[in-house]
Design an enzyme around this catalytic site. Structure first.
Site, PDB file in Angstrom:
ATOM      1  N   LYS A   1       5.262   3.007  -6.783  1.00 50.39           N
ATOM      2  CA  LYS A   1       6.384   2.153  -6.383  1.00 50.39           C
ATOM      3  C   LYS A   1       6.846   2.684  -5.018  1.00 50.39           C
ATOM      4  O   LYS A   1       6.797   3.906  -4.771  1.00 50.39           O
ATOM      5  CB  LYS A   1       7.481   2.278  -7.455  1.00 50.39           C
ATOM      6  CG  LYS A   1       8.753   1.520  -7.177  1.00 50.39           C
ATOM      7  CD  LYS A   1       8.672   0.063  -7.556  1.00 50.39           C
ATOM      8  CE  LYS A   1       9.922  -0.680  -7.086  1.00 50.39           C
ATOM      9  NZ  LYS A   1       9.737  -2.112  -6.952  1.00 50.39           N
TER      10      LYS A   1
ATOM     11  N   ASN B   1      10.306 -12.037  -8.292  1.00 45.45           N
ATOM     12  CA  ASN B   1      11.154 -10.851  -8.478  1.00 45.45           C
ATOM     13  C   ASN B   1      12.060 -10.686  -7.267  1.00 45.45           C
ATOM     14  O   ASN B   1      11.707 -11.073  -6.146  1.00 45.45           O
ATOM     15  CB  ASN B   1      10.303  -9.598  -8.707  1.00 45.45           C
ATOM     16  CG  ASN B   1       9.867  -8.940  -7.418  1.00 45.45           C
ATOM     17  OD1 ASN B   1      10.571  -8.093  -6.863  1.00 45.45           O
ATOM     18  ND2 ASN B   1       8.706  -9.334  -6.891  1.00 45.45           N
TER      19      ASN B   1
ATOM     20  N   CYS C   1       7.843  -6.225   2.043  1.00 46.22           N
ATOM     21  CA  CYS C   1       8.728  -6.686   0.966  1.00 46.22           C
ATOM     22  C   CYS C   1       9.593  -7.833   1.517  1.00 46.22           C
ATOM     23  O   CYS C   1      10.279  -7.664   2.526  1.00 46.22           O
ATOM     24  CB  CYS C   1       9.615  -5.543   0.480  1.00 46.22           C
ATOM     25  SG  CYS C   1      10.779  -6.086  -0.798  1.00 46.22           S
TER      26      CYS C   1
ATOM     27  N   LYS D   1       0.156  -2.583   4.193  1.00 52.75           N
ATOM     28  CA  LYS D   1       0.229  -3.724   3.257  1.00 52.75           C
ATOM     29  C   LYS D   1       0.932  -4.881   3.958  1.00 52.75           C
ATOM     30  O   LYS D   1       2.081  -4.768   4.386  1.00 52.75           O
ATOM     31  CB  LYS D   1       0.990  -3.315   2.002  1.00 52.75           C
ATOM     32  CG  LYS D   1       0.982  -4.401   0.941  1.00 52.75           C
ATOM     33  CD  LYS D   1       1.575  -3.869  -0.347  1.00 52.75           C
ATOM     34  CE  LYS D   1       1.545  -4.899  -1.457  1.00 52.75           C
ATOM     35  NZ  LYS D   1       2.210  -4.399  -2.658  1.00 52.75           N
TER      36      LYS D   1
ATOM     37  N   THR E   1       4.261 -10.080  -1.852  1.00 50.99           N
ATOM     38  CA  THR E   1       4.701 -11.342  -2.461  1.00 50.99           C
ATOM     39  C   THR E   1       5.067 -12.401  -1.413  1.00 50.99           C
ATOM     40  O   THR E   1       5.371 -12.093  -0.271  1.00 50.99           O
ATOM     41  CB  THR E   1       5.911 -11.077  -3.368  1.00 50.99           C
ATOM     42  OG1 THR E   1       6.880 -10.331  -2.625  1.00 50.99           O
ATOM     43  CG2 THR E   1       5.513 -10.293  -4.600  1.00 50.99           C
TER      44      THR E   1
ATOM     45  N   CYS F   1     -10.967 -37.348 -10.565  1.00 49.69           N
ATOM     46  CA  CYS F   1     -11.204 -37.693 -11.979  1.00 49.69           C
ATOM     47  C   CYS F   1     -11.708 -36.479 -12.765  1.00 49.69           C
ATOM     48  O   CYS F   1     -11.300 -36.250 -13.909  1.00 49.69           O
ATOM     49  CB  CYS F   1     -12.179 -38.860 -12.098  1.00 49.69           C
ATOM     50  SG  CYS F   1     -13.755 -38.563 -11.267  1.00 49.69           S
TER      51      CYS F   1
HETATM   52  C1  LIG Z   1       8.659  -6.748  -9.880  1.00 52.45           C
HETATM   53  C2  LIG Z   1       7.818  -6.417  -8.683  1.00 52.45           C
HETATM   54  C3  LIG Z   1       8.130  -5.309  -7.895  1.00 52.45           C
HETATM   55  C4  LIG Z   1       7.360  -5.003  -6.784  1.00 52.45           C
HETATM   56  N1  LIG Z   1       7.656  -3.901  -6.035  1.00 52.45           N
HETATM   57  C5  LIG Z   1       6.892  -3.576  -4.957  1.00 52.45           C
HETATM   58  C6  LIG Z   1       7.145  -2.396  -4.212  1.00 52.45           C
HETATM   59  O1  LIG Z   1       8.029  -1.604  -4.518  1.00 52.45           O
HETATM   60  N2  LIG Z   1       6.358  -2.168  -3.133  1.00 52.45           N
HETATM   61  C7  LIG Z   1       5.338  -3.003  -2.759  1.00 52.45           C
HETATM   62  O2  LIG Z   1       4.647  -2.732  -1.775  1.00 52.45           O
HETATM   63  N3  LIG Z   1       5.060  -4.115  -3.475  1.00 52.45           N
HETATM   64  C8  LIG Z   1       5.808  -4.418  -4.558  1.00 52.45           C
HETATM   65  N4  LIG Z   1       5.507  -5.531  -5.292  1.00 52.45           N
HETATM   66  C9  LIG Z   1       4.412  -6.416  -4.855  1.00 52.45           C
HETATM   67  C10 LIG Z   1       3.105  -6.124  -5.599  1.00 52.45           C
HETATM   68  O3  LIG Z   1       2.639  -4.823  -5.328  1.00 52.45           O
HETATM   69  C11 LIG Z   1       2.019  -7.148  -5.223  1.00 52.45           C
HETATM   70  O4  LIG Z   1       1.773  -7.059  -3.830  1.00 52.45           O
HETATM   71  C12 LIG Z   1       2.388  -8.583  -5.537  1.00 52.45           C
HETATM   72  O5  LIG Z   1       3.152  -8.666  -6.707  1.00 52.45           O
HETATM   73  C13 LIG Z   1       1.166  -9.477  -5.689  1.00 52.45           C
HETATM   74  O6  LIG Z   1       0.282  -8.991  -6.681  1.00 52.45           O
HETATM   75  P1  LIG Z   1       0.308  -9.507  -8.219  1.00 52.45           P
HETATM   76  O7  LIG Z   1       0.158 -10.997  -8.205  1.00 52.45           O
HETATM   77  O8  LIG Z   1      -0.833  -8.782  -8.876  1.00 52.45           O
HETATM   78  O9  LIG Z   1       1.622  -9.094  -8.772  1.00 52.45           O
HETATM   79  C14 LIG Z   1       6.263  -5.835  -6.425  1.00 52.45           C
HETATM   80  C15 LIG Z   1       5.949  -6.930  -7.235  1.00 52.45           C
HETATM   81  C16 LIG Z   1       6.693  -7.229  -8.357  1.00 52.45           C
HETATM   82  C17 LIG Z   1       6.308  -8.404  -9.212  1.00 52.45           C
END
Ligand SMILES: Cc1cc2nc3c(=O)[nH]c(=O)nc-3n(C[C@H](O)[C@H](O)[C@H](O)COP(=O)(O)O)c2cc1C
Length: 400
Positions: A49, A80, A142, A180, A208, A386
């Site tokens: 995380k 989220n 993020c 990322k 995301t 179709c």
């Molecule tokens: C609840 C939640 C918390 C997340 N927290 C982080 C984070 O702290 N740092 C990060 O780089 N990505 C975070 N992500 C993004 C995920 O690492 C990932 O890039 C994104 O969810 C897409 O992948 P998935 O479809 O497999 O979830 C978070 C995603 C979710 C759903």
């Protein structure tokens, strides 16, 4: 052909993995115990995380998730509005050192985010690397909460800022550097190129997608509703896979940089698709939140079986094989035309969905004849609608 246990070994740049499945940064990697649990189950690696400097205030709201579910309650999309790790740096450096001691063969990547001040990024990166992290992942992507403070996707949408922060960390640490990327840009290439120019060894795509999950029509509260109010969040899960595949393939076609595919991986097939468009490994978050870290067993088995069946020596042999088939719209053939056919008439229940779809969304080429569909070959232009709406697999679209 039985799959060899070595079939899944792979590399992402200089990182060697037992298999290409890596837990993405998120709730499944919020603590050392969760990462240990995942390693016991067979994940090849994990990204913590996102770790922040102790001076960065992180207070989460509740609830902070919303889901778009299919009729069978299967997950389609997930939102989220969660922030970053609430554990302090000393806790994380202790956990990183302990996990690496217990699982030296697994890849542990520390995700970090700091204020726009490069010195903060450098200090954080040095601390996690001194603790034993195999690589550092820069979270410049993020899309909620953090951009309001000038970080996260607010940085990641500007190539010069991505380059600057990557360069600062590159100077501070020797381990592989992952950047990322956010999908919330019009063109991914300038940002990807900036990360590489700044010294990134690996790119991870995607974080995301900024979204608004929905509105509760009784209360008119946005979802998720925090004491009656909402905000824009990050969209993940199966619905974002097509966006992730598009972005990974766009990078892989242009840049010779190893890529981790992220976004909507929940089955081995999703991982195979990411690898076929150029990823060296995949990261998974939402599917683990929905169904548990144990899904890695089936994904490992399924991918190994697929590779063995196709006579491929490992994930590396599949990497990028679909890329030569992805190009411009202009380059697509206009010679090979397709037409609808009712290939399994015995399965047809005469539900009429193909007729309605073709009448209102196509070329009006389908009708119901003697308790069977009839296709007017002259009107059908082979669009394929179709076949997509037919619930019984009767309708297909074939060339010629
Ligand atoms: C609840 C939640 C918390 C997340 N927290 C982080 C984070 O702290 N740092 C990060 O780089 N990505 C975070 N992500 C993004 C995920 O690492 C990932 O890039 C994104 O969810 C897409 O992948 P998935 O479809 O497999 O979830 C978070 C995603 C979710 C759903």
């Amino acid at each position: 052909m039985p799959a060899s246990p070595h079939t899944l070994k792979t590399t992402v740049g200089t990182l060697s993995l037992d298999n290409p499945f890596i837990l993405a940064s998120g709730p499944p990697t919020a603590s050392g115990d969760q990462i240990r649990h995942a390693f016991r189950l067979g994940w090849g690696g994990a990204v913590t995380k996102t770790i922040v400097p102790d001076s960065m205030e992180i207070t989460d709201v509740s609830p902070r998730f919303a889901a778009w579910k299919g009729e069978d309650t299967g997950l389609l999309g997930f939102e989220n509005i969660e922030l970053l790790s609430k554990r302090d740096l000393a806790c994380w450096t202790g956990e990183i050192a302990a996990i690496k001691k217990e699982y030296p063969d697994r890849v542990l990547i520390a995700s970090i985010m700091a204020s726009p001040d490069p010195a903060e990024w450098r200090d954080l990166a040095s601390a996690v690397v001194d603790a034993g992290a195999d690589a550092v992942e820069l979270n410049v992507s993020c899309p909620h909460g953090m951009p309001e403070r000038g970080v996260g996707a607010a940085l990641g949408q500007h190539p010069h800022l991505v380059r600057g922060v990557t360069h600062a960390v590159r100077d501070a640490v020797e381990v592989p550097l992952v950047v990322k990327l956010t999908p919330n840009v019009t063109d991914i290439l300038p940002v990807a190129e900036a990360a590489v120019a700044g010294g990134a060894d690996i790119l991870a795509a995607i974080n995301t997608v900024q979204c608004l999950m929905g509105i509760d029509l009784d209360t008119l509260e946005p979802l998720p509703s925090v004491a009656g109010a909402g905000t824009y969040g990050g969209y993940s899960g199966p619905a974002v896979k097509p966006i992730g595949l598009r972005i990974v393939s766009q990078i892989a076609r242009e840049l010779p940089v190893p890529i981790m595919g992220v976004g909507g991986v929940s089955r081995w097939q999703d991982a195979a698709e990411y690898i076929a468009v150029g990823a060296s490994a995949v990261q998974v978050c939402t599917a683990v939140m929905w169904r548990g870290a144990g899904i890695v067993r089936g994904m490992n088995e399924g991918l190994a079986g697929y590779l063995a069946e196709r006579g491929l020596s490992g994930p590396g042999a599949l990497r990028g094989l679909a890329l030569p088939r992805i190009g411009t719209h202009e380059a697509l053939s206009r010679d090979a035309s397709s037409r609808a056919r009712a290939e399994h008439p015995e399965r047809c229940t005469v539900c009429g969905r193909c007729v309605t779809a073709c009448r209102d969304g196509g070329s009006g080429a389908i009708s119901i004849g003697e308790r069977a569909v009839a296709i007017d070959e002259g009107r059908c232009d082979g669009c394929g609608l179709c076949a997509l709406v037919c619930p019984e697999g009767v309708m297909v679209v074939r060339r010629g």
